[in-house]
Design an enzyme around this catalytic site. Structure first.
Site, PDB file in Angstrom:
ATOM      1  N   SER A   1      12.682   6.566  -2.203  1.00 46.16           N
ATOM      2  CA  SER A   1      13.031   5.164  -2.026  1.00 46.16           C
ATOM      3  C   SER A   1      14.439   5.028  -1.437  1.00 46.16           C
ATOM      4  O   SER A   1      14.676   5.467  -0.310  1.00 46.16           O
ATOM      5  CB  SER A   1      12.886   4.423  -3.357  1.00 46.16           C
ATOM      6  OG  SER A   1      12.946   3.024  -3.165  1.00 46.16           O
TER       7      SER A   1
ATOM      8  N   ASP B   1       1.926   0.522  -1.905  1.00 46.19           N
ATOM      9  CA  ASP B   1       3.327   0.308  -2.264  1.00 46.19           C
ATOM     10  C   ASP B   1       3.711  -1.129  -1.931  1.00 46.19           C
ATOM     11  O   ASP B   1       3.716  -1.520  -0.762  1.00 46.19           O
ATOM     12  CB  ASP B   1       4.203   1.287  -1.475  1.00 46.19           C
ATOM     13  CG  ASP B   1       5.655   1.304  -1.937  1.00 46.19           C
ATOM     14  OD1 ASP B   1       6.115   0.291  -2.493  1.00 46.19           O
ATOM     15  OD2 ASP B   1       6.320   2.331  -1.711  1.00 46.19           O
TER      16      ASP B   1
ATOM     17  N   HIS C   1       4.469   2.616  -5.283  1.00 48.63           N
ATOM     18  CA  HIS C   1       5.853   2.993  -4.996  1.00 48.63           C
ATOM     19  C   HIS C   1       6.335   4.148  -5.866  1.00 48.63           C
ATOM     20  O   HIS C   1       7.210   4.914  -5.430  1.00 48.63           O
ATOM     21  CB  HIS C   1       6.771   1.778  -5.186  1.00 48.63           C
ATOM     22  CG  HIS C   1       8.171   2.007  -4.700  1.00 48.63           C
ATOM     23  ND1 HIS C   1       8.463   2.270  -3.378  1.00 48.63           N
ATOM     24  CD2 HIS C   1       9.372   2.037  -5.349  1.00 48.63           C
ATOM     25  CE1 HIS C   1       9.767   2.435  -3.230  1.00 48.63           C
ATOM     26  NE2 HIS C   1      10.334   2.314  -4.410  1.00 48.63           N
TER      27      HIS C   1
END
Length: 247
Positions: free
Chosen positions: A101, A197, A227
């Protein structure tokens, strides 16, 4: 759980880390926004590295986990500096960066700042320039509150507590954008992205893939992955991708 070691940065921040020795190419895990080095992906890679006897470093950015500082005082440039200092001081030779991320954004900044220390990049649901995406998604009231009060609280999908976004985070992020100027990547790059996601949609991965330039850049989409990207199959894919790059 073993106690972390600490590295003091030039800025006086105390960075907590765990490091495994080993042979061959090294691996560094860079966590996400508000995450720490005790998360599922970091722990899985630590176990993988131990079994493979590969050098491995995981650490907490300042304001995260066991490191010093308050989270709300930090911003992208601080955390990128933390990463650069940790990699410089605590690893030997070029490393494969595994960025989750926000860590995907940080890994790209590290590659720009110190290319000699980067042998490859794996971005897991990479979120480059996410602060600018946040600003674009704010409504007029949220923008006014952020400018007036310096902070706005947003609901979280991962906690009952809202999380705070500071004006400094947004404004500092604009100094670290990687999708607004050329992004040459000369090392092997693998982006791993789940189609389910909702935090970093597939469109971000596609934009990053199209924007970056280099001889060996690939995007793998995993249908149904969210995610977290932390199911056994997703974790196995990360390890398999590492094996390929370490080859």
């Amino acid at each position: 759980m073993s106690q972390p070691s600490f590295h003091q940065t030039a800025a006086g921040r105390r960075i907590a880390y765990h490091r495994l020795g080993g042979q061959g190419g090294g691996v560094v895990f860079l966590g996400g926004f508000r995450s720490d080095m005790e998360g599922t992906k970091a722990q899985h890679l630590a176990a993988w590295a131990k079994a493979r006897r590969a050098p491995f470093l995981r650490f907490d950015y300042s304001g995260h986990g066991a490191s010093s500082g308050a989270f709300l005082d930090g911003a992208i440039s601080d955390w990128a500096d933390d990463a650069c200092e940790a990699i410089s001081a605590l690893t030997e030779g070029p490393q494969i960066l595994v960025g989750s991320s926000m860590g995907g954004w940080i890994s790209l900044l590290v590659a720009q700042a110190m290319p000699e220390k980067v042998a490859g990049i794996i971005g897991i649901a990479a979120a480059p320039d996410f602060t600018e995406d946040m600003w674009a998604a704010f409504d007029a009231e949220q923008r006014a509150q952020l400018l007036r009060e310096g902070v706005v609280n947003l609901p979280s999908d991962y906690s009952d507590e809202p999380y705070a976004i500071t004006r400094r985070l947004i404004e500092d992020g604009r100094n670290s954008l990687v999708l607004q100027s050329p992004l040459p990547l000369t090392v092997p790059v693998r982006f791993l992205q789940g189609t389910a996601d909702t935090d970093v949609p597939v469109s971000v991965a596609l934009r990053l893939l199209e924007h970056a330039t280099g001889p060996d850049i690939r995007l793998t989409l995993v249908k149904g992955a969210d995610h977290r990207f932390s199911t056994p199959d997703c974790l196995d894919l990360v390890a398999q991708t590492l094996e390929e790059l370490l080859g």
